[in-house]
Design a protein around this motif. Structure first.
Motif, PDB file in Angstrom:
ATOM      1  N   ASP A 107       0.821  -1.356  -0.043  1.00 49.19           N
ATOM      2  CA  ASP A 107       0.009   0.055   0.053  1.00 49.19           C
ATOM      3  C   ASP A 107       0.832   1.445   0.031  1.00 49.19           C
ATOM      4  OD1 ASP A 107       0.801   0.337   2.598  1.00 49.19           O
ATOM      5  OD2 ASP A 107      -1.043   1.103   3.328  1.00 49.19           O
ATOM      6  N   GLN A 108       2.191   0.997   0.069  1.00 41.85           N
ATOM      7  CA  GLN A 108       2.967   2.207  -0.093  1.00 41.85           C
ATOM      8  C   GLN A 108       2.684   3.528  -1.237  1.00 41.85           C
ATOM      9  OE1 GLN A 108       4.028  -0.996   0.064  1.00 41.85           O
ATOM     10  NE2 GLN A 108       6.126  -0.985   0.608  1.00 41.85           N
ATOM     11  N   ARG A 112      -4.849  -1.569  11.321  1.00 41.10           N
ATOM     12  CA  ARG A 112      -3.381  -1.821  11.533  1.00 41.10           C
ATOM     13  C   ARG A 112      -2.685  -1.505  10.114  1.00 41.10           C
ATOM     14  NH1 ARG A 112      -4.731  -7.148  11.321  1.00 41.10           N
ATOM     15  NH2 ARG A 112      -3.573  -8.477   9.894  1.00 41.10           N
ATOM     16  N   ARG A 113      -1.432  -0.992  10.278  1.00 46.81           N
ATOM     17  CA  ARG A 113      -0.605  -1.008   9.119  1.00 46.81           C
ATOM     18  C   ARG A 113       0.752  -1.619   9.510  1.00 46.81           C
ATOM     19  NH1 ARG A 113      -0.690   4.427   6.538  1.00 46.81           N
ATOM     20  NH2 ARG A 113      -2.047   3.751   4.853  1.00 46.81           N
ATOM     21  N   GLU A 114       1.397  -2.324   8.704  1.00 50.40           N
ATOM     22  CA  GLU A 114       2.729  -3.167   9.219  1.00 50.40           C
ATOM     23  C   GLU A 114       3.479  -3.211   7.904  1.00 50.40           C
ATOM     24  OE1 GLU A 114       2.014  -6.846  11.264  1.00 50.40           O
ATOM     25  OE2 GLU A 114       0.337  -5.830  12.797  1.00 50.40           O
ATOM     26  N   GLN A 150       7.774  -4.781   2.171  1.00 53.78           N
ATOM     27  CA  GLN A 150       6.531  -3.995   1.686  1.00 53.78           C
ATOM     28  C   GLN A 150       5.881  -3.954   2.908  1.00 53.78           C
ATOM     29  OE1 GLN A 150       6.503  -3.156  -1.171  1.00 53.78           O
ATOM     30  NE2 GLN A 150       7.799  -4.243  -2.651  1.00 53.78           N
ATOM     31  N   ARG A 151       4.531  -3.169   2.656  1.00 55.52           N
ATOM     32  CA  ARG A 151       3.758  -2.805   3.606  1.00 55.52           C
ATOM     33  C   ARG A 151       2.178  -2.995   3.245  1.00 55.52           C
ATOM     34  NH1 ARG A 151       3.214   3.792   4.828  1.00 55.52           N
ATOM     35  NH2 ARG A 151       1.541   3.527   2.997  1.00 55.52           N
ATOM     36  N   TYR A 152       1.526  -3.333   4.285  1.00 56.88           N
ATOM     37  CA  TYR A 152       0.123  -3.586   3.996  1.00 56.88           C
ATOM     38  C   TYR A 152      -0.691  -2.571   5.230  1.00 56.88           C
ATOM     39  CZ  TYR A 152      -0.027  -6.936   7.803  1.00 56.88           C
ATOM     40  OH  TYR A 152       0.045  -7.563   9.033  1.00 56.88           O
TER      41      TYR A 152
END
Length: 219
Positions: free
Chosen positions: A172-173, A189-191, A207-209
């Motif tokens: 989602d970056q 949440r975002r991790e 990478q982010r989600y």
């Protein structure tokens, strides 16, 4: 490419091999066919669509950790590709209906063929911007859109939803921050996701989600 970069690339390839083998075995058990091959987008310019790349099972496990679904839930993977996420939902015993929508007919047909053995899966070959999401309660996006099209898609969702939606956004970056402080959207949440093998990160860019709830009553 210099020698150090070549060596690092070889080490990453060797380190990834067991994970790729594990993913392939899971694919074959669930789908009777491997789903790992990347397929470039034919619709990048015309539809703002990205290519088809299967998300690893260990990443999906992290993204969906702690989720609780019921038989009333309807799940959709927007830009489902060959259907790795759908396979994961089968593997994790998702109790409701599972839908995948994919713009590229050739790629969608792969998902259609293997998923025939699962009555709860429906594959739609078509444009995600033309589908009505009013019955969907759980949605996954693996970055199927470039930013402008993602913005259009969110506006479409907001115009159709009259109930809460659980929204999972992988990588989602590029566009995920668009939902920050947007009326009706609450981040759960975002991790960042990565694994390390020695000094090598198996997801090199960590990478982010993000996981969201959309509630139209809060707009």
């Amino acid at each position: 490419m210099n020698n150090k970069k070549k060596l690092k690339q070889k080490l990453i390839t060797y380190a990834l091999y067991p994970i790729t083998l594990y993913d392939t075995i899971c694919d074959i058990i669930i789908c009777r066919t491997p789903l790992y091959k990347y397929v470039p987008s034919k619709y990048r310019e015309s539809h703002g669509a990205t290519g088809s790349e299967s998300t690893r099972y260990w990443i999906l496990k992290d993204i969906f950790k702690g989720s609780d679904f019921s038989s009333d839930d309807v799940f959709i993977d927007v830009g489902c590709g060959k259907g790795r996420v759908l396979a994961y939902m089968i593997r994790s015993h998702f109790p409701g209906k599972i839908i995948g929508i994919e713009l590229n007919d050739d790629v969608a047909n792969i998902a259609k063929i293997w998923s025939k053995i699962y009555n709860q899966i429906e594959i739609i070959s078509g444009d995600a911007m033309e589908y009505n999401y009013k019955d969907i309660t759980v949605m996954f996006l693996g970055r199927p859109f470039l930013p402008d099209m993602f913005h259009n898609f969110i506006s479409k969702l907001e115009s159709e939803m009259d109930h809460k939606l659980n929204f999972y956004y992988w990588v989602d970056q590029q566009s995920g921050d668009y939902l920050n402080d947007r009326p009706g959207w609450t981040m759960i949440r975002r991790e960042k996701v990565f694994k390390k093998f020695g000094f090598i990160y198996l997801v090199p860019c960590a990478q982010r989600y993000s996981v969201w709830e959309y509630d139209p009553s809060k707009k």
